[in-house]
Design a protein around this motif. Structure first.
Motif, PDB file in Angstrom:
ATOM      1  N   CYS A 194     -18.246  43.527  32.470  1.00 45.33           N
ATOM      2  CA  CYS A 194     -18.360  42.077  32.638  1.00 45.33           C
ATOM      3  C   CYS A 194     -17.323  41.646  33.664  1.00 45.33           C
ATOM      4  CB  CYS A 194     -18.137  41.365  31.312  1.00 45.33           C
ATOM      5  SG  CYS A 194     -18.410  39.576  31.395  1.00 45.33           S
ATOM      6  N   PRO A 195     -17.623  41.792  34.940  1.00 46.76           N
ATOM      7  CA  PRO A 195     -16.666  41.425  35.978  1.00 46.76           C
ATOM      8  C   PRO A 195     -16.300  39.955  35.906  1.00 46.76           C
ATOM      9  CG  PRO A 195     -18.534  42.644  36.889  1.00 46.76           C
ATOM     10  CD  PRO A 195     -18.901  42.256  35.498  1.00 46.76           C
ATOM     11  N   LEU A 196     -15.191  39.620  36.541  1.00 44.06           N
ATOM     12  CA  LEU A 196     -14.724  38.238  36.531  1.00 44.06           C
ATOM     13  C   LEU A 196     -15.778  37.276  37.067  1.00 44.06           C
ATOM     14  CD1 LEU A 196     -11.050  38.747  37.782  1.00 44.06           C
ATOM     15  CD2 LEU A 196     -11.837  38.463  35.434  1.00 44.06           C
ATOM     16  N   GLY A 197     -16.452  37.684  38.128  1.00 42.70           N
ATOM     17  CA  GLY A 197     -17.468  36.831  38.728  1.00 42.70           C
ATOM     18  C   GLY A 197     -18.637  36.586  37.793  1.00 42.70           C
ATOM     19  N   GLU A 198     -19.080  37.643  37.098  1.00 44.28           N
ATOM     20  CA  GLU A 198     -20.201  37.491  36.163  1.00 44.28           C
ATOM     21  C   GLU A 198     -19.805  36.583  34.995  1.00 44.28           C
ATOM     22  OE1 GLU A 198     -23.055  40.125  33.189  1.00 44.28           O
ATOM     23  OE2 GLU A 198     -21.737  41.143  34.611  1.00 44.28           O
ATOM     24  N   ALA A 199     -18.574  36.730  34.514  1.00 46.42           N
ATOM     25  CA  ALA A 199     -18.113  35.877  33.410  1.00 46.42           C
ATOM     26  C   ALA A 199     -18.127  34.415  33.818  1.00 46.42           C
ATOM     27  CB  ALA A 199     -16.710  36.298  32.983  1.00 46.42           C
ATOM     28  N   GLU A 200     -17.747  34.147  35.060  1.00 46.49           N
ATOM     29  CA  GLU A 200     -17.755  32.771  35.533  1.00 46.49           C
ATOM     30  C   GLU A 200     -19.181  32.231  35.630  1.00 46.49           C
ATOM     31  OE1 GLU A 200     -15.784  30.023  39.086  1.00 46.49           O
ATOM     32  OE2 GLU A 200     -15.493  32.190  39.084  1.00 46.49           O
ATOM     33  N   GLU A 201     -20.109  33.070  36.084  1.00 51.11           N
ATOM     34  CA  GLU A 201     -21.507  32.662  36.173  1.00 51.11           C
ATOM     35  C   GLU A 201     -22.089  32.377  34.784  1.00 51.11           C
ATOM     36  OE1 GLU A 201     -23.521  35.745  38.239  1.00 51.11           O
ATOM     37  OE2 GLU A 201     -22.483  35.396  40.156  1.00 51.11           O
ATOM     38  N   LEU A 202     -21.756  33.231  33.827  1.00 47.26           N
ATOM     39  CA  LEU A 202     -22.249  33.036  32.468  1.00 47.26           C
ATOM     40  C   LEU A 202     -21.646  31.779  31.848  1.00 47.26           C
ATOM     41  CD1 LEU A 202     -22.219  36.726  31.169  1.00 47.26           C
ATOM     42  CD2 LEU A 202     -24.231  35.298  31.594  1.00 47.26           C
ATOM     43  N   PHE A 203     -20.387  31.510  32.152  1.00 49.93           N
ATOM     44  CA  PHE A 203     -19.744  30.277  31.697  1.00 49.93           C
ATOM     45  C   PHE A 203     -20.516  29.065  32.220  1.00 49.93           C
ATOM     46  CE2 PHE A 203     -16.906  26.714  32.466  1.00 49.93           C
ATOM     47  CZ  PHE A 203     -16.194  26.605  31.275  1.00 49.93           C
ATOM     48  N   ASP A 204     -20.789  29.058  33.522  1.00 53.40           N
ATOM     49  CA  ASP A 204     -21.503  27.930  34.132  1.00 53.40           C
ATOM     50  C   ASP A 204     -22.906  27.782  33.554  1.00 53.40           C
ATOM     51  OD1 ASP A 204     -19.302  27.421  35.724  1.00 53.40           O
ATOM     52  OD2 ASP A 204     -20.075  28.522  37.458  1.00 53.40           O
ATOM     53  N   ALA A 205     -23.584  28.919  33.341  1.00 52.77           N
ATOM     54  CA  ALA A 205     -24.943  28.872  32.804  1.00 52.77           C
ATOM     55  C   ALA A 205     -24.952  28.347  31.368  1.00 52.77           C
ATOM     56  CB  ALA A 205     -25.570  30.264  32.854  1.00 52.77           C
ATOM     57  N   THR A 206     -23.959  28.744  30.574  1.00 54.72           N
ATOM     58  CA  THR A 206     -23.881  28.280  29.194  1.00 54.72           C
ATOM     59  C   THR A 206     -23.573  26.795  29.137  1.00 54.72           C
ATOM     60  OG1 THR A 206     -23.114  30.488  28.528  1.00 54.72           O
ATOM     61  CG2 THR A 206     -22.763  28.698  26.963  1.00 54.72           C
ATOM     62  N   VAL A 207     -22.687  26.328  29.994  1.00 56.71           N
ATOM     63  CA  VAL A 207     -22.399  24.888  30.079  1.00 56.71           C
ATOM     64  C   VAL A 207     -23.660  24.118  30.437  1.00 56.71           C
ATOM     65  CG1 VAL A 207     -21.206  23.142  31.462  1.00 56.71           C
ATOM     66  CG2 VAL A 207     -19.934  25.111  30.581  1.00 56.71           C
ATOM     67  N   ARG A 208     -24.413  24.628  31.410  1.00 60.61           N
ATOM     68  CA  ARG A 208     -25.649  23.946  31.815  1.00 60.61           C
ATOM     69  C   ARG A 208     -26.637  23.881  30.664  1.00 60.61           C
ATOM     70  NH1 ARG A 208     -25.012  26.968  36.543  1.00 60.61           N
ATOM     71  NH2 ARG A 208     -26.590  28.461  35.833  1.00 60.61           N
ATOM     72  N   TYR A 209     -26.759  24.978  29.906  1.00 64.57           N
ATOM     73  CA  TYR A 209     -27.704  24.999  28.787  1.00 64.57           C
ATOM     74  C   TYR A 209     -27.386  23.879  27.796  1.00 64.57           C
ATOM     75  CZ  TYR A 209     -30.090  26.107  24.519  1.00 64.57           C
ATOM     76  OH  TYR A 209     -30.866  25.996  23.381  1.00 64.57           O
ATOM     77  N   TRP A 210     -26.139  23.819  27.344  1.00 67.03           N
ATOM     78  CA  TRP A 210     -25.785  22.835  26.323  1.00 67.03           C
ATOM     79  C   TRP A 210     -25.909  21.408  26.851  1.00 67.03           C
ATOM     80  CZ3 TRP A 210     -26.288  24.278  21.707  1.00 67.03           C
ATOM     81  CH2 TRP A 210     -25.936  25.561  21.293  1.00 67.03           C
TER      82      TRP A 210
END
Length: 610
Positions: free
Chosen positions: A207-223
């Motif tokens: 889980c590279p730093l970049g992927e974690a940031e993308e997943l963070f943004d995607a999860t924020v968008r979902y909620w």
């Protein structure tokens, strides 16, 4: 190895955070509790009702946990990233400020949905800070041993029933059972820990730093996308939306089931035996959740839950009726209750239970809660299908045949069956709402018979549920005990909220069961429920009390009681089932029942105040 939380050894109170000192994260399949000190104290991987991976909230020594914190003296604060279920825990130290961003990515129904990833993203936002981490799983409620292998920055925890992969961007070490890390971050730097369930087609991956940031943004968008559907624009928007987000977190996406709470055995009284497993679908709780979400404009959840229910109806196969009072999140009907002596319980409040023996109880009120929600779905969502109408008719016919028998009641007492007023009230609701649907839509129904039974229930309650001695409606026939569940009488439109008998009841409840806006369910000394010990005030009853005051024209009293209740929520606006004598949260946490009642109270209080 870095020093464990609270010091190595010993299990004193300092090793247990108060129940309220936690936030909740989840992925609509499972959930985790994160303490204000950065420790994950509770996590069941893959499903709400799966055996625990971390359970230090139920045993500080043996339960297992995931510690992550600044490795220097620091103050902490915790909040949700606005309008999401992404949790931020901040550490304020002399040399810097850091934060942990905890979340579980929401994924689709592809095979990656079986990964069940929990991500902990550490960021230094000012200065420089050292951090420590310790990952100590204790799989299957600490009943299974596991092995650990570490290769290329990845640790694999392997047990007979579960394999977990921990990937991280910082160096890790192991002692063969746990994994730990000591690392330092400077301003702008970050580190990532990702815990995945692996096996079968789901392989370990980094889980590279970049992927974690993308997943963070995607999860924020979902909620945020989900919450944007809310139609609530009232005075208590932040609290109402937090409650809605919490109810959504308690939804099991694969089936549409809604759990009563994501935890088991958090005590209603420290040292007592009132410790239950709430990780299942109570028909009543879930139906009330649907009511609350429909009020706010969320119809998809109602549709999914109706599909879940339609597959559960079994006429003639169950002596307790066509529906059980609860089911597993996958719809299973058997939930055998067992004790876990391996875990000592929160602050030694044993026993720890898994499963729930109340599954076989008869609780007639569930039919009213359910059909009322179906009525509202038909009114505010979309017209119910002919198949669902057939289901409603089946349920109402059964209620007409069985409403007058004793049952265990809404509070699931284990002290014997009674003719509870609340059970009869909700049977009246079931029939009355069915008649409304039939009339509104011109649907076929035996309205003559339904009307006779509805009226018979009304007369029975008015004659036998009223106590001349107490000048109030009482808990059950043949007694004079008061019960907060009668607060639902005006809320269900059974009685006028300004009827003299009701106003007298409201005053009696205020004198006997209300303490500074907090409401007890009943007095267990006056009405033995088959269990030892006391309990706190019941938060859903406190919100019912607010609604009853508002409907009775006492808007100022209702608003003050509501505002007082909000002060008992934790720092994130989350509520457990009960409030203790000194304002502490008690029972499983967070509790769907409490949050759905908060939404309803806020909505109706807004209407009263104009």
């Amino acid at each position: 190895m870095p020093e464990a939380r609270g010091g190595l050894g010993g299990a004193g109170p300092s090793r247990y955070l108060p129940i309220a000192e936690h936030g909740l994260i989840g992925d609509l399949r499972s959930a985790a509790l994160v303490g204000t000190d950065g420790t994950i104290d509770w996590y069941c991987c893959g499903r709400f009702d799966a055996p625990s991976v971390f359970a230090s909230i139920l045993d500080a020594d043996r339960g297992g946990c995931f510690e992550l914190a600044a490795d220097v003296p620091s103050r902490t604060k915790q909040f949700y990233f606005p309008d999401t279920n992404v949790l931020i825990t901040r550490f304020f130290a002399e040399d810097g400020v850091g934060e942990i961003q905890d979340f579980m990515p929401i994924v689709d129904d592809s095979r990656e949905a079986d990964r069940h990833r929990l991500i902990r993203r550490v960021v230094c936002v000012r200065g420089a800070l050292p951090f420590r981490a310790r990952v100590a799983p204790r799989i299957d409620y600490a009943r299974q041993e596991h092995t650990v292998s570490v290769e290329q920055g990845q640790a694999l925890f392997s047990a007979p029933s579960l394999t977990l992969a921990l990937t991280t961007s910082v160096p890790i070490e192991t002692d063969g059972r746990d994994v730990w890390s000591l690392f330092k971050l400077r301003e702008g730097e970050s580190a990532v820990f990702a815990l995945d369930r692996v096996g079968g087609e789901v392989l370990p991956r980094s889980c590279p730093l970049g992927e974690a940031e993308e997943l963070f943004d995607a999860t924020v968008r979902y909620w945020r996308r989900w919450l944007s559907k809310s139609r609530y624009r009232g005075r208590w928007r932040e609290m109402v939306h937090r409650s809605a987000l919490t109810l959504k977190l308690l939804t099991y996406a694969p089936t549409g089931a809604i759990v009563a709470a994501p935890t088991t055995s958090l005590p209603e009284q420290i040292g007592g035996e009132r410790n239950w497993d709430y990780r299942y679908v109570w028909i009543r709780d879930a139906a009330f959740c649907i009511y609350a979400l429909l009020r706010l404009g969320f119809t998809d959840e109602a549709k999914s839950f109706m599909q879940f229910l339609s597959q559960r109806i079994r006429v003639g196969e169950n002596s307790s009726g066509p529906l059980q009072i609860m089911y597993g999140i996958d719809g299973r009907s058997e939930l055998p209750e067992e004790l876990l002596p391996e875990l000592s319980g929160y602050l030694d409040s044993a026993p720890v239970r898994v499963g729930n023996a109340a599954v076989d109880q008869l609780q007639l009120d569930i039919y009213g809660a359910l059909i009322d929600s179906l009525y509202l779905y038909d009114k505010w969502g979309e017209p119910i299908s002919s198949e669902h109408w057939d289901t409603v008719c089946t349920l109402i016919e059964w209620v007409c045949d069985h409403w007058d028998q004793p049952d265990e009641g809404v509070w699931e007492t284990r002290g014997g069956r009674q003719r509870f007023l609340y059970s009869q009230l909700m049977c009246w609701v079931a029939i009355e709402r069915g008649m409304r649907m039939a009339a509104h839509r011109g649907l076929p129904a035996d309205v003559m018979r339904w009307g006779r039974e509805r009226d018979a229930i009304y007369r029975r309650i008015m004659r036998h549920g009223w106590s001349d001695e107490r000048r109030a409606f009482v808990q059950h026939e043949g007694d004079t005990v008061l019960d907060a569940s009668v607060l639902m009488m005006p809320l269900t439109k059974f009685i006028s909220p300004t009827d003299p008998k009701w106003l007298s009841t409201l005053d009696a409840l205020g004198e006997d069961l209300v303490s500074d806006s907090l409401v007890y369910r009943y007095d267990p000394q006056a009405s033995p429920d088959g269990l030892r010990g006391e309990e706190g005030t019941f938060s859903i009853c406190s919100f019912w009390y607010v609604e009853a005051l508002a409907r009775a024209g006492r808007g100022d009293d209702a608003r003050l009681a509501f505002e007082k209740m909000l002060t008992y929520g934790n720092h994130l606006g989350l509520f457990a089932e009960e409030i203790g004598r000194t304002g502490e949260q008690q029972g499983n946490f967070p509790q769907a029942f409490t949050h759905l009642a908060l939404i309803s109270a806020a909505f109706n209080l807004d209407k009263t105040l104009g």
